[in-house]
Scaffold this active site. Sequence first.
Site, mmCIF file in Angstrom:
data_model
loop_
_atom_site.group_PDB
_atom_site.id
_atom_site.type_symbol
_atom_site.label_atom_id
_atom_site.label_comp_id
_atom_site.label_asym_id
_atom_site.label_seq_id
_atom_site.Cartn_x
_atom_site.Cartn_y
_atom_site.Cartn_z
ATOM 1 N N ARG A 27 -2.094 3.501 1.585
ATOM 2 C CA ARG A 27 -0.727 3.045 1.806
ATOM 3 C C ARG A 27 -0.458 1.678 1.182
ATOM 4 N NH1 ARG A 27 1.771 6.000 5.759
ATOM 5 N NH2 ARG A 27 3.352 4.392 5.972
ATOM 6 N N TRP A 74 0.846 -3.772 1.368
ATOM 7 C CA TRP A 74 1.433 -3.590 0.045
ATOM 8 C C TRP A 74 2.583 -4.588 -0.006
ATOM 9 C CZ3 TRP A 74 6.065 -2.426 -2.337
ATOM 10 C CH2 TRP A 74 5.998 -1.997 -3.681
ATOM 11 N N ASN A 100 5.101 -3.029 9.105
ATOM 12 C CA ASN A 100 5.289 -2.244 7.890
ATOM 13 C C ASN A 100 6.789 -2.042 7.728
ATOM 14 O OD1 ASN A 100 5.369 -0.269 5.878
ATOM 15 N ND2 ASN A 100 4.806 1.379 7.275
ATOM 16 N N GLY A 101 7.342 -2.430 6.589
ATOM 17 C CA GLY A 101 8.782 -2.283 6.385
ATOM 18 C C GLY A 101 9.366 -3.563 5.824
ATOM 19 N N GLU A 486 5.305 14.852 -15.965
ATOM 20 C CA GLU A 486 4.287 14.649 -14.929
ATOM 21 C C GLU A 486 2.948 14.246 -15.561
ATOM 22 O OE1 GLU A 486 4.152 14.104 -11.931
ATOM 23 O OE2 GLU A 486 2.159 14.640 -11.272
ATOM 24 N N LYS A 490 1.072 10.780 -14.689
ATOM 25 C CA LYS A 490 -0.302 10.770 -14.160
ATOM 26 C C LYS A 490 -1.165 9.821 -14.966
ATOM 27 C CE LYS A 490 -0.175 12.068 -11.237
ATOM 28 N NZ LYS A 490 0.712 12.560 -10.217
ATOM 29 N N GLU A 493 -0.078 6.050 -14.473
ATOM 30 C CA GLU A 493 -0.286 5.434 -13.155
ATOM 31 C C GLU A 493 -1.754 5.181 -12.837
ATOM 32 O OE1 GLU A 493 1.552 7.632 -9.906
ATOM 33 O OE2 GLU A 493 0.726 9.526 -10.590
ATOM 34 N N HIS A 509 14.585 12.210 -31.885
ATOM 35 C CA HIS A 509 15.637 11.207 -31.686
ATOM 36 C C HIS A 509 15.075 9.873 -31.214
ATOM 37 C CE1 HIS A 509 18.525 14.351 -32.420
ATOM 38 N NE2 HIS A 509 17.844 15.115 -31.595
ATOM 39 N N LYS A 608 0.878 5.079 -1.794
ATOM 40 C CA LYS A 608 1.112 6.519 -1.679
ATOM 41 C C LYS A 608 2.395 6.828 -0.916
ATOM 42 C CE LYS A 608 -0.919 10.844 -1.544
ATOM 43 N NZ LYS A 608 -0.501 11.099 -2.925
#
Length: 613
Positions: A27, A74, A100-101, A486, A490, A493, A509, A608
């Site tokens: 997290r 985080w 958290n928040g 995707e 992947k 990241e 283009h 996550k």
Amino acid sequence: MCGIVAYIGKKEAYPILIKGLKRLEYRGYDSAGVALLNKGELKIFKKKGKVADLETATANQDVSGSLGMGHTRWATHGEPNDRNSHPHLSQSGEIAIIHNGIIENYATLKEELINRGHEFKSDTDSEVLVHLIEEIKEQEKCNLGEAVRLALGQVIGAYAIVVISRNDPAKLIGARKGSPLVVGIGEEGEYFMASDATPIIEYTRKVLYLEDGEIAYILDGELDVRTIADQAVSPFIHQLEMNLEAIEKGGYPHFMLKEIHEQPRSIYDSIRGRFDAHSGTFAMRSLKEYEQKIKGLKRIIIVGCGTSWHAGLVGEYLFENLARIPVEVEYASEFRYRNPIINEDDLVIAISQSGETADTLEAMRVAKEHGATVFGLCNVVGSSIPRLSNAGAYTHAGPEIGVASTKAFTAQVSILTLWALAFGEMQGKLSKNDLRTAMAELETIPEKVSNILKYEPQIVEIAERFCNAQNFLFLGRGYGFPVALEGALKLKEISYIHAEGYPAAEMKHGPIALVDEKMPVVVIATQTANYDKVVSNIQEVKARKGVVIAIVTKGDTKVPAMADYLMEIPEVSDFLEPLLTTIPLQLLSYHIAVMRGCNVDQPRNLAKSVTVE
Ligand code: G6P
């Protein structure tokens, strides 16, 4: 975002907190801290870095105590450093908080508190709340629980908090609004609190999920749940079904690799029991309950973030091709703020692995306010998104711990495929025969995924060749386009290589200007409807000396003659292709990242579960 764990009972709290923090590290992982209460002393240990760094810092310290709480951060407000790590203490040092928040009105509150003589030790928004709680407690001469409740009444924003106090050794208080908090009920007055159930399942399977605006007070071994308006709540106790192996690495070096390899199983589990290929029928509650609505459906809006948004793009192709229903796919963060046009007869599908992504949740609320029906497509059972939705389906992918989503994506696409087929029948666009054929083919997917995974050694060789590349281009058409996006996500990241996904033809283009002999170009060139067009795009790349890594259908000869490197998938119909073409791209990213020495399970700056907007 940010992990919270807390314990009150008869056991030593510290080992439970550290183990819990490790489980929650997905997290956020820029700093970690614990608060422990023992014999009237409130001790705080906190450290920039991973939970392992915190453990090193506490190695020779007295960490005893059977009441405590831990936090893995985080950063939002204030850079990651020891000072900004949680827990934070009140002015007198009596009360400690983990949060958290985001407290949105923290600047105003902080200014007022400073004017009243409070001194702050961090740059965080969270510290404001603990100062406020203490001030209210003193001014109102009330107990800790009441002070927490009154302080939360002054706060704007999102939070999951846990509060303990030096003077209240039998009290643990937790509250939630917008960020998740689970309470675990153990034996003999023992309780746990955590951001999700993973730190708890080792000790108890009995949990309750706090709702927004609820406060859990644990006092002398008794749990009391009340709303912020002080109304008593009778909480629903859930029995957890998750097993411990599901949240451990099981012999793999990383969760991500384990989760990639779990896909034959997770896809199977996600579709199992939800249709019958012999009769061409479905067994999904969402379909039964909303049959009339689906039959008359004129538009679907799909919202999500990150990889879930990519699954939504695959959904667009599926619903439009199989059910001929117009679909719009929106980033939840854009949708919620751009005053979207939503009609009562729209169906909004919110896709989320965690079920807690703040923007997706808010997009759902906006959709509901406009009267739309909202389906949730989620992996985490009991999370906020399924609870807010009118109906939906769980992807039975099992816990996904690696920050980069893999098995959740293919599980989401599997359910979207089922819904698209069912909607197609309900709208009169697919016959029973079409359905039976499609379902029978869908049943073959888990085995086909297993076969692709056997090619891992070849993908490792490709990874070795390109692990030092600085840029990557991913191209695909039709169903291959969202997979290209995707694939690029992947890679960037987890390996920090710059990568772009593009519709293959759109390359002309702009991105074609980047192509030279150093540019690896991954092309999804399977033998589907757009095959010949993709072949032309490969030629365009080759003409500019680009290096082509092609995903091809087994048995193809044309693309292998042109491409420099190959990744093969078994033959499959167009609509099922994303479930297969995604797999080699996940493996390629994983191995490149490992070769570059990156932390694949916890890539820098990412988290996550993104519970802030
Ligand atoms: C974060 C994660 C991604 C995920 C996205 C959406 O950015 O790192 O892997 O795709 O959030 O999360 P959700 O839980 O809503 O699918």
